[in-house]
Design a protein around this motif. Structure first.
Motif, PDB file in Angstrom:
ATOM      1  N   HIS A  77       0.829  -1.205   0.000  1.00  0.00           N
ATOM      2  CA  HIS A  77       0.000   0.000   0.000  1.00  0.00           C
ATOM      3  C   HIS A  77       0.868   1.262   0.000  1.00  0.00           C
ATOM      4  O   HIS A  77       0.524   2.256  -0.652  1.00  0.00           O
ATOM      5  CB  HIS A  77      -0.919  -0.005   1.218  1.00  0.00           C
ATOM      6  CG  HIS A  77      -1.763  -1.240   1.318  1.00  0.00           C
ATOM      7  ND1 HIS A  77      -2.635  -1.631   0.325  1.00  0.00           N
ATOM      8  CD2 HIS A  77      -1.859  -2.195   2.292  1.00  0.00           C
ATOM      9  CE1 HIS A  77      -3.235  -2.750   0.680  1.00  0.00           C
ATOM     10  NE2 HIS A  77      -2.777  -3.110   1.867  1.00  0.00           N
ATOM     11  N   ILE A  80       1.998   1.994  -3.466  1.00  0.00           N
ATOM     12  CA  ILE A  80       0.914   2.599  -4.240  1.00  0.00           C
ATOM     13  C   ILE A  80       0.779   4.074  -3.904  1.00  0.00           C
ATOM     14  O   ILE A  80       0.662   4.930  -4.794  1.00  0.00           O
ATOM     15  CB  ILE A  80      -0.403   1.847  -3.976  1.00  0.00           C
ATOM     16  CG1 ILE A  80      -0.338   0.467  -4.617  1.00  0.00           C
ATOM     17  CG2 ILE A  80      -1.604   2.633  -4.515  1.00  0.00           C
ATOM     18  CD1 ILE A  80      -1.477  -0.448  -4.232  1.00  0.00           C
ATOM     19  N   VAL A  81       0.820   4.404  -2.614  1.00  0.00           N
ATOM     20  CA  VAL A  81       0.699   5.799  -2.190  1.00  0.00           C
ATOM     21  C   VAL A  81       1.822   6.648  -2.771  1.00  0.00           C
ATOM     22  O   VAL A  81       1.610   7.798  -3.178  1.00  0.00           O
ATOM     23  CB  VAL A  81       0.707   5.889  -0.650  1.00  0.00           C
ATOM     24  CG1 VAL A  81       0.816   7.337  -0.185  1.00  0.00           C
ATOM     25  CG2 VAL A  81      -0.550   5.247  -0.073  1.00  0.00           C
ATOM     26  N   GLU A  82       3.035   6.096  -2.837  1.00  0.00           N
ATOM     27  CA  GLU A  82       4.208   6.864  -3.242  1.00  0.00           C
ATOM     28  C   GLU A  82       4.495   6.796  -4.741  1.00  0.00           C
ATOM     29  O   GLU A  82       5.421   7.458  -5.223  1.00  0.00           O
ATOM     30  CB  GLU A  82       5.432   6.369  -2.471  1.00  0.00           C
ATOM     31  CG  GLU A  82       5.329   6.615  -0.963  1.00  0.00           C
ATOM     32  CD  GLU A  82       6.529   6.090  -0.191  1.00  0.00           C
ATOM     33  OE1 GLU A  82       7.338   5.337  -0.783  1.00  0.00           O
ATOM     34  OE2 GLU A  82       6.645   6.429   1.001  1.00  0.00           O
ATOM     35  N   SER A  83       3.710   6.051  -5.502  1.00  0.00           N
ATOM     36  CA  SER A  83       3.972   5.873  -6.932  1.00  0.00           C
ATOM     37  C   SER A  83       3.554   7.095  -7.755  1.00  0.00           C
ATOM     38  O   SER A  83       2.374   7.465  -7.770  1.00  0.00           O
ATOM     39  CB  SER A  83       3.223   4.643  -7.458  1.00  0.00           C
ATOM     40  OG  SER A  83       3.208   4.619  -8.869  1.00  0.00           O
ATOM     41  N   VAL A  86       0.806   5.988 -10.260  1.00  0.00           N
ATOM     42  CA  VAL A  86      -0.532   5.904  -9.678  1.00  0.00           C
ATOM     43  C   VAL A  86      -1.098   7.306  -9.465  1.00  0.00           C
ATOM     44  O   VAL A  86      -2.272   7.566  -9.746  1.00  0.00           O
ATOM     45  CB  VAL A  86      -0.511   5.115  -8.356  1.00  0.00           C
ATOM     46  CG1 VAL A  86      -1.848   5.225  -7.634  1.00  0.00           C
ATOM     47  CG2 VAL A  86      -0.173   3.648  -8.615  1.00  0.00           C
ATOM     48  N   ALA A  87      -0.278   8.221  -8.987  1.00  0.00           N
ATOM     49  CA  ALA A  87      -0.735   9.588  -8.764  1.00  0.00           C
ATOM     50  C   ALA A  87      -1.228  10.223 -10.060  1.00  0.00           C
ATOM     51  O   ALA A  87      -2.197  10.998 -10.060  1.00  0.00           O
ATOM     52  CB  ALA A  87       0.401  10.418  -8.166  1.00  0.00           C
ATOM     53  N   ALA A  94      -4.635   5.561  -4.643  1.00  0.00           N
ATOM     54  CA  ALA A  94      -3.753   6.083  -3.597  1.00  0.00           C
ATOM     55  C   ALA A  94      -4.564   6.618  -2.431  1.00  0.00           C
ATOM     56  O   ALA A  94      -4.181   6.476  -1.266  1.00  0.00           O
ATOM     57  CB  ALA A  94      -2.843   7.164  -4.168  1.00  0.00           C
ATOM     58  N   VAL A  98      -3.898   4.961   1.359  1.00  0.00           N
ATOM     59  CA  VAL A  98      -3.345   5.752   2.458  1.00  0.00           C
ATOM     60  C   VAL A  98      -4.200   5.657   3.720  1.00  0.00           C
ATOM     61  O   VAL A  98      -3.724   6.014   4.805  1.00  0.00           O
ATOM     62  CB  VAL A  98      -3.169   7.223   2.031  1.00  0.00           C
ATOM     63  CG1 VAL A  98      -4.487   7.989   2.070  1.00  0.00           C
ATOM     64  CG2 VAL A  98      -2.113   7.916   2.868  1.00  0.00           C
TER      65      VAL A  98
END
Length: 295
Positions: A77, A80-83, A86-87, A94, A98
């Motif tokens: 996860h 994913i948040v830091e990708s 994805v952003a 994301a 988070v």
């Protein structure tokens, strides 16, 4: 915790071979954030052997492919948040990642593990379902691809055979970059199970709801879509009133329960509110004549 056997898989294919070898006595260990807690508290006997897939690098990574946005089942996860990818293409995922557990949970927990738990309140499910995600399953007979919805059978029950493994999630190319948003309501800000969660997505560059999709969690035995609300929106001019009405319609499509955390009636009210907010969040990401970012 009672003792059990342990073996580490080197790859997805190796993991499937081990699952076939040990049969129903085997359990898959990825991040372990759900499984290990279950083992500590379960009255049932532990598995004969734990097949650890955490070192299988072919199950990791986020990338754009010819098929769409591919997310390996072992992607955490936090990743994913830091990708940045994805952003850019799927910020709603994301938003969901988070709010999953605490930092430690997000660092260890994987998107594949979150889906395989098959709990109705999972946070990864609604966004992926709203974007028509497909999942790739690997078994002794080879690979097969199914819609994500077909993975969910009921609470904590998937359609996987004992010797099959979820290896990747793919958002189809046509939906990569589709404006989407995720909403969650729990009893506290952090580390809360969703009383209700919702995701919405639509193309809106021409001022109408095009290909609208709405998905709901924690309001039925599995994560579900809201086809009546989607049909109401399709082709309709974008307005706050239309979003509110879609939320009210979506509430009629759910079957929430009453439990110690909330009543069914309260959850129905939450559905209407969260769907409207998710649609408004998607609208905030619409740009004029927006097209598929993967094309």
């Amino acid at each position: 915790m009672k003792p059990f056997g342990y073996v580490a898989a080197k790859s997805a294919e190796h993991a499937v071979a081990l699952l076939a070898e040990y049969g129903k006595g085997a359990k898959v260990l990825a991040g372990g954030t759900d499984l290990l807690a279950d083992l500590k508290n379960s009255p049932h006997p532990p598995p004969d052997v734990m097949v650890d897939i955490s070192r299988a690098t072919d199950l990791k990574g986020i990338a754009l492919t010819d098929a769409g946005l591919r997310i390996g089942a072992l992607t955490t996860h936090t990743e994913i948040v830091e990708s940045p990818l994805v952003a850019q293409t799927l910020p709603a995922l994301a938003e969901a990642a988070v709010v999953i557990g605490a930092v430690q949970t997000r660092n260890l927990g994987t998107i594949g593990g979150n889906l395989i738990t098959c709990v109705p309140s999972m946070d990864s499910g609604p966004t992926l379902l709203a974007l028509d995600a497909q999942v790739t399953i690997l078994g002794p007979a080879g690979r097969r691809t199914i819609p994500l919805a077909a993975l969910f059978v009921g609470p904590r029950k998937t359609s996987l055979a004992p010797d099959e493994l979820l290896v990747e999630i793919v958002i189809p190319k046509r939906n990569v970059g589709k404006p989407s948003a995720f909403q969650k309501f729990g009893l506290r800000k952090g580390q809360a199970l969703a009383l209700v969660n919702a995701a919405a997505a639509f193309w809106g560059g021409e001022g109408v709801f095009a290909e609208p999709a709405i998905a709901l969690g924690a309001v039925a035995p599995t994560v579900i879509r809201a086809p009546k609300a989607e049909a109401y929106l399709a082709g309709r001019p974008i307005s706050e009133e239309a979003m509110a009405e879609a939320g009210r319609i979506a509430a009629t499509e759910a079957k929430p329960i009453t439990d110690f955390r909330a009543s069914a009636e309260y959850r129905l009210d939450l559905i209407a509110v969260l769907v409207k907010r998710a649609l408004a969040g998607s609208l905030a990401r619409v740009t004029p004549n927006q097209k598929d970012l993967a094309s």
